[in-house]
Write a protein that holds these residues in place. Structure first.
Motif, PDB file in Angstrom:
ATOM      1  N   GLN A 198       0.626  -1.304  -0.052  1.00 12.20           N
ATOM      2  CA  GLN A 198      -0.118   0.105   0.219  1.00 12.20           C
ATOM      3  C   GLN A 198       0.871   1.146   0.066  1.00 12.20           C
ATOM      4  O   GLN A 198       0.526   2.261  -0.575  1.00 12.20           O
ATOM      5  CB  GLN A 198      -0.934  -0.028   1.300  1.00 12.20           C
ATOM      6  CG  GLN A 198      -2.056  -1.118   1.213  1.00 12.20           C
ATOM      7  CD  GLN A 198      -2.774  -1.052  -0.008  1.00 12.20           C
ATOM      8  OE1 GLN A 198      -3.530   0.242  -0.167  1.00 12.20           O
ATOM      9  NE2 GLN A 198      -3.196  -2.138  -0.683  1.00 12.20           N
ATOM     10  N   LEU A 236      -1.663   7.873  -4.252  1.00 16.20           N
ATOM     11  CA  LEU A 236      -2.963   8.398  -5.151  1.00 16.20           C
ATOM     12  C   LEU A 236      -2.596   9.898  -5.426  1.00 16.20           C
ATOM     13  O   LEU A 236      -2.484  10.611  -4.558  1.00 16.20           O
ATOM     14  CB  LEU A 236      -4.112   8.205  -4.059  1.00 16.20           C
ATOM     15  CG  LEU A 236      -5.528   8.131  -4.787  1.00 16.20           C
ATOM     16  CD1 LEU A 236      -5.520   7.021  -6.253  1.00 16.20           C
ATOM     17  CD2 LEU A 236      -6.558   7.901  -4.086  1.00 16.20           C
ATOM     18  N   GLU A 268       2.687   2.769  -3.463  1.00 15.04           N
ATOM     19  CA  GLU A 268       2.043   3.591  -4.408  1.00 15.04           C
ATOM     20  C   GLU A 268       1.283   4.654  -3.754  1.00 15.04           C
ATOM     21  O   GLU A 268       0.837   4.758  -2.596  1.00 15.04           O
ATOM     22  CB  GLU A 268       0.886   2.672  -5.224  1.00 15.04           C
ATOM     23  CG  GLU A 268       1.413   1.583  -5.771  1.00 15.04           C
ATOM     24  CD  GLU A 268       0.431   1.046  -6.932  1.00 15.04           C
ATOM     25  OE1 GLU A 268      -0.915   1.199  -6.440  1.00 15.04           O
ATOM     26  OE2 GLU A 268       0.644   0.350  -7.866  1.00 15.04           O
ATOM     27  N   THR A 278      -2.943   5.970  -9.670  1.00 12.73           N
ATOM     28  CA  THR A 278      -1.657   5.585  -8.613  1.00 12.73           C
ATOM     29  C   THR A 278      -0.439   5.687  -9.206  1.00 12.73           C
ATOM     30  O   THR A 278      -0.432   5.370 -10.385  1.00 12.73           O
ATOM     31  CB  THR A 278      -2.336   4.228  -8.003  1.00 12.73           C
ATOM     32  OG1 THR A 278      -2.228   3.252  -9.198  1.00 12.73           O
ATOM     33  CG2 THR A 278      -3.298   4.118  -7.172  1.00 12.73           C
TER      34      THR A 278
END
Length: 77
Positions: A57, A62, A60, A68
């Protein structure tokens, strides 16, 4: 949800610490020690899986438009 996944990471670590303490005492009957050891292995795997998930998680990021992109940290020179 399976029983082993019912633990949070912190609960699993705490339970692992108790297992290690019991096994280090050395006064646990063999059959019980084997069962406790197996439980410890399962909890260890659960913790590893949770850490791997978090690591993925964090790999990456956002963007504002919902895409992403890989997350990298530049080291200072």
């Amino acid at each position: 949800m399976t029983e082993k996944n019912a633990f949070t990471f912190e609960e699993a670590i705490q339970k692992l610490e108790v297992i290690v303490e019991r096994l280090e005492e050395g006064d646990v009957p063999l059959e019980e020690a084997i069962e406790i050891y197996k439980e410890g292995v399962n909890l260890s795997k659960l913790c590893q899986d949770k850490l791997k998930y978090v690591e993925e998680q964090l790999a990456e990021m956002l963007t504002e438009d919902g895409r992403t992109v890989p997350f990298t940290v530049r080291e200072e020179e």
